[in-house]
Design an enzyme around this catalytic site. Sequence first.
Site, PDB file in Angstrom:
ATOM      1  CG  HIS A 194      48.882  39.290  43.983  1.00  0.00           C
ATOM      2  ND1 HIS A 194      49.026  38.449  45.063  1.00  0.00           N
ATOM      3  CD2 HIS A 194      47.542  39.528  43.867  1.00  0.00           C
ATOM      4  CE1 HIS A 194      47.827  38.188  45.576  1.00  0.00           C
ATOM      5  NE2 HIS A 194      46.928  38.831  44.877  1.00  0.00           N
ATOM      6  CG  ASP A 251      44.002  41.805  48.795  1.00  0.00           C
ATOM      7  OD1 ASP A 251      43.629  42.742  48.069  1.00  0.00           O
ATOM      8  OD2 ASP A 251      43.894  40.599  48.463  1.00  0.00           O
ATOM      9  CG  HIS A 308      43.678  37.244  46.817  1.00  0.00           C
ATOM     10  ND1 HIS A 308      42.805  38.260  46.517  1.00  0.00           N
ATOM     11  CD2 HIS A 308      43.113  36.111  46.357  1.00  0.00           C
ATOM     12  CE1 HIS A 308      41.757  37.764  45.877  1.00  0.00           C
ATOM     13  NE2 HIS A 308      41.919  36.459  45.776  1.00  0.00           N
ATOM     14  CG  ASP A 363      40.393  41.203  47.990  1.00  0.00           C
ATOM     15  OD1 ASP A 363      40.806  41.544  49.115  1.00  0.00           O
ATOM     16  OD2 ASP A 363      41.156  40.854  47.066  1.00  0.00           O
TER      17      ASP A 363
END
Length: 703
Positions: A148, A188, A190, A281
């Site tokens: 991120h 991931d 996200h 995740d």
Amino acid sequence: MAAASGSARAVGAAPRVGLLYDNRMCAHATPDGEDHPENPERLRAIWRKLAAEGIASRCRVLKAKEANENYIASVHTQDHIKLMRDISSKEYDSSRNDIAKGFNSIYFNEGSSESAFLAAGSVIEVSEKVAAGELNSAIALVRPPGHHAEHNAAMGFCLFNNVAVGANYLLNERPDLGIKKILIVDWDVHHGNGTQKMFYDDPRVLFFSVHRFDFGSFYPSQGDASHCFIGEGAGQGYNINVPWEHGKCGDADYVAVWDHILLPIAEAFDPDIILVSAGFDAALGDPLGGCCITPNGYALLLTKLLGFAEGRVVMALEGGYNLKSIANSVCACAKVLLGDKFTFNAREMRPFESTWRVIKMVRDELKTYWPVLSSKLPRNVPLRSAPSYMEPYASSGSESDVEDVDELPDADSSVDIVQVVDDGLSERITMLKLGQDNVATKNTSSCTTVERSPTDSVQAQNDGSVVAPTRIYDLSFTWRSALSKVYVWYASFGSNMWKPRFLCYIEGGKVDGMSISCFGSHDTSPPRGTMWKTVPHRLFFGRSSTPCWGTGGVAFLNPEINYNDKSYICMYKITLEQFNDVLFQENCLVKDNSEDGKNEFPDSPLIGLSEMESISSNKVLHLEPIKDSWYSNVLYLGEEDDLPILTMTCPSTDVARHKSGELPLAPPSETYSATLIKGLVEGKQLDTNEAANYINAASARGL
């Protein structure tokens, strides 16, 4: 039994697998020991698992080295590097926490600087050794994570973009290693927003991210996570986003995307090395991801990648917040790299209908750049219906619905080739700001321009509620068609208990007593059903006047449960799209455009699919984008017929202000009161006198 495609493990000597672990990266922690999902125990849990399984002893264990600042500067600004270097020093002891608050989902402590430089340096270290042939593959157990982190900002638990630093090092600092093309696979849950931006115009890097998108409402809640952001300039076609529409995606969904998008493109791209942003995740049991990949599912995905780049694969840890599932998943992947075999049961390998739809959209978007995607997809693929809250479909009842974390499987291993039970598998198968507060990213495909800005995730609050992200972005293709298929019960405790008054919010117009008309919903379909209940919340009348009803208070429910209280609610079965339109109107977010006669609604929902998951768990969702509005708090009141019951009221902070006298408590006007009485009487809950007494008692009672 069918061999999984992609495996190209040579027979002979055991693979040389690097495993980088350094306890110094556990020094990065919350400043006062507060609980946080991204915590040092994540690394320790993985290491304990690998040691207990005998995996660590079979790998070449490496220690971390801090990254040279010049290498980090290939993807980050000097200002950002300086701040990350100095933030743990005594100079920042008094301001460190305030600076962290200026970022999106970031904390700092005395160990953050060293950990950040070690994490970036670790990915450089293992990538270099794999590229040079010293290792066949490697796993870098690093934290803080990285994908991120953006050019000039930490974000989403990430300080430096570790994988981007490593990729740039190979491409620009070590041309002698012969690495000219890199595939970055970000699995991931996200979106890897930072990595995408760093290579958006670079054809040397094929960036692939499969992630929850939920029509823009899942962290990081930026429009450029959609499938139509494919790169720009020379990098057109080299940015691939596979955006899930909802949670609960599992092994079948990911394998389908591998088989029908990633693997064909990877074969055509022919990378020299593969870097995996290995967040776990999306694993079954993760508290943030809401997806359902099993450890052996990850093992299968990794196995399919080993057929490329001569098996040169580097895994760098990103997210993953359930200690057992992240440890089991990393262990399963490590066994694959070591050449162990495992058995994969594919009997329930049916992707979601939405997955097949997303696969088609992505292929259509990219087929101009990757002709291999022009081939026809298999027909008559068995598909699963959407997860709960989606009508007319019900929950699938498949393995993806299992939520018992204690029952998460260990990775079964037995030693050379993966086997899959089911021959048809392959066929079926969320202060320093950013440099610009709003960056208009013009896509280079068929989708429209999106305004994106730094945004917050759905965050837990101390009172147990959650805060929805500060985001109102423009995605014209987006949410209405999807949320029109999602049904909820809207629970009214005020004037909307009278159905003719509620229908003003759906069809437009007004009833007797109202001074202004409602705009109506985009979908003017009447409710699919109506029911009545009582709930253990206190009804009260607050504020002193409204434009619609004039002088007098209007109805609110105290968000706190009190089993000594009983309030009536009339429930209407409507779509989540309609619920958002009611929410918009209740909070005065719709504008009357007199120039063209069209009403202007917000461009995005306040309650999307990810918020639905949050509110069902937390029972309260405070809508940060409209935090100062009267009805900015959405309450979850349970379920009826497997559909959630939602209502909207004031936040707990307003209740406190009413108690202190800062905000007034006031009885309702006669016309407003009469509307409530009509609802209770025509709904056959109370007679006229009982209804009047109910309202008078609520208005006379203090909080």
